[in-house]
Design an enzyme around this catalytic site. Structure first.
Site, short mmCIF file in Angstrom:
data_model
loop_
_atom_site.label_atom_id
_atom_site.label_comp_id
_atom_site.label_asym_id
_atom_site.label_seq_id
_atom_site.Cartn_x
_atom_site.Cartn_y
_atom_site.Cartn_z
N ASN A 2 1.26 -1.01 0.20
CA ASN A 2 0.18 -0.27 0.23
C ASN A 2 1.09 1.40 -0.13
OD1 ASN A 2 -2.66 -1.56 -0.54
ND2 ASN A 2 -2.53 -1.75 1.73
N HIS A 3 0.36 2.33 -0.99
CA HIS A 3 1.03 3.97 -0.58
C HIS A 3 0.38 4.68 0.45
CE1 HIS A 3 2.78 3.72 -4.98
NE2 HIS A 3 3.13 2.40 -4.14
N PRO A 4 1.00 5.46 0.47
CA PRO A 4 0.51 6.10 2.04
C PRO A 4 -0.38 7.16 1.65
CG PRO A 4 2.94 7.38 1.36
CD PRO A 4 2.49 6.03 0.41
#
Length: 219
Positions: A96-98
């Site tokens: 996941n990305h922020p």
């Protein structure tokens, strides 16, 4: 002394890298017991779980779980006697990305001075869990935190998320239960039997009943 023709064949040695042997005596290089080819602190795999990949990967952990780095906040846990086809991938939570900023672009991964801190700040995602005796079809994808019960069949190219009930068959994107393999009472019996936890010689003796679906014999 020759073995009687009706003797049950022994289970393959779970410490073997390539357990499938052709009639001419050659071991199939594409079939591996996964816990013999993966040594990763965040991946746990039960005995007799195999993976088949004609591409012969150099790094099985990276092939199956490309985003799961050593020391990540989450784990990939796979039970015993699972069957995993070529192209299956486990997309773990650290992929996941922020999402708290105005952009999801992961600037920190391109800055070595920030990368360690960035990884440490990642939220702990749920572990990805595969129960015992699951069959995961070709190019299926398990999303972060997916949990397969025991005896689950995942169709080819299915995209699986969330909890999947024991002894169900799932297919599609997103994957949904298309049918249950057994009636509720039989599933309860199979869960209680838990044949995958028996000693190897006992499992070997029970192979005819397992193959025949003879739950009463197993009981």
């Amino acid at each position: 002394m020759d073995k009687p023709k009706d003797a049950n064949p022994p289970l393959p040695d779970p410490t073997t890298r390539n357990p499938l042997v052709f009639p001419d005596g050659r071991a199939d290089p594409a079939t591996v017991f996964l816990n013999q080819v993966i040594d990763h602190p965040n991946i746990q795999i039960g005995d007799w779980t195999y993976y088949n990949d004609r591409r012969l990967p150099e790094d099985y952990a990276e092939t199956l779980a490309p985003y799961l780095f050593a020391g990540a906040p989450e784990y990939l846990r796979i039970g015993k006697f699972c069957q995993i086809a070529q192209g299956v991938q486990f997309i773990t939570a650290t992929a996941n990305h922020p999402m708290s900023g105005v952009s999801t672009y992961p600037f920190a991964v391109f800055d070595q001075t920030r990368l360690t801190g960035y990884r440490a700040e990642l939220p702990r995602g749920r572990d990805t869990v595969v129960g015992h005796d699951c069959w995961i079809g070709r190019e299926a994808v398990l999303l972060p935190g997916a949990e397969l019960g025991n005896g689950v069949i995942v169709a080819a190219r299915a995209v699986v998320r969330g909890q999947v009930p024991d002894y169900s068959v799932v297919a599609g994107n997103p994957a949904v239960v298309v049918r249950m393999r057994f009636a509720d009472g039989v599933i309860k019996q199979l869960q209680d039997i838990a044949w995958w936890d028996w000693p190897a010689d006992q499992i070997a003796r029970a192979i005819p009943a397992i193959e025949a679906g003879d739950v009463q014999a197993l009981l």
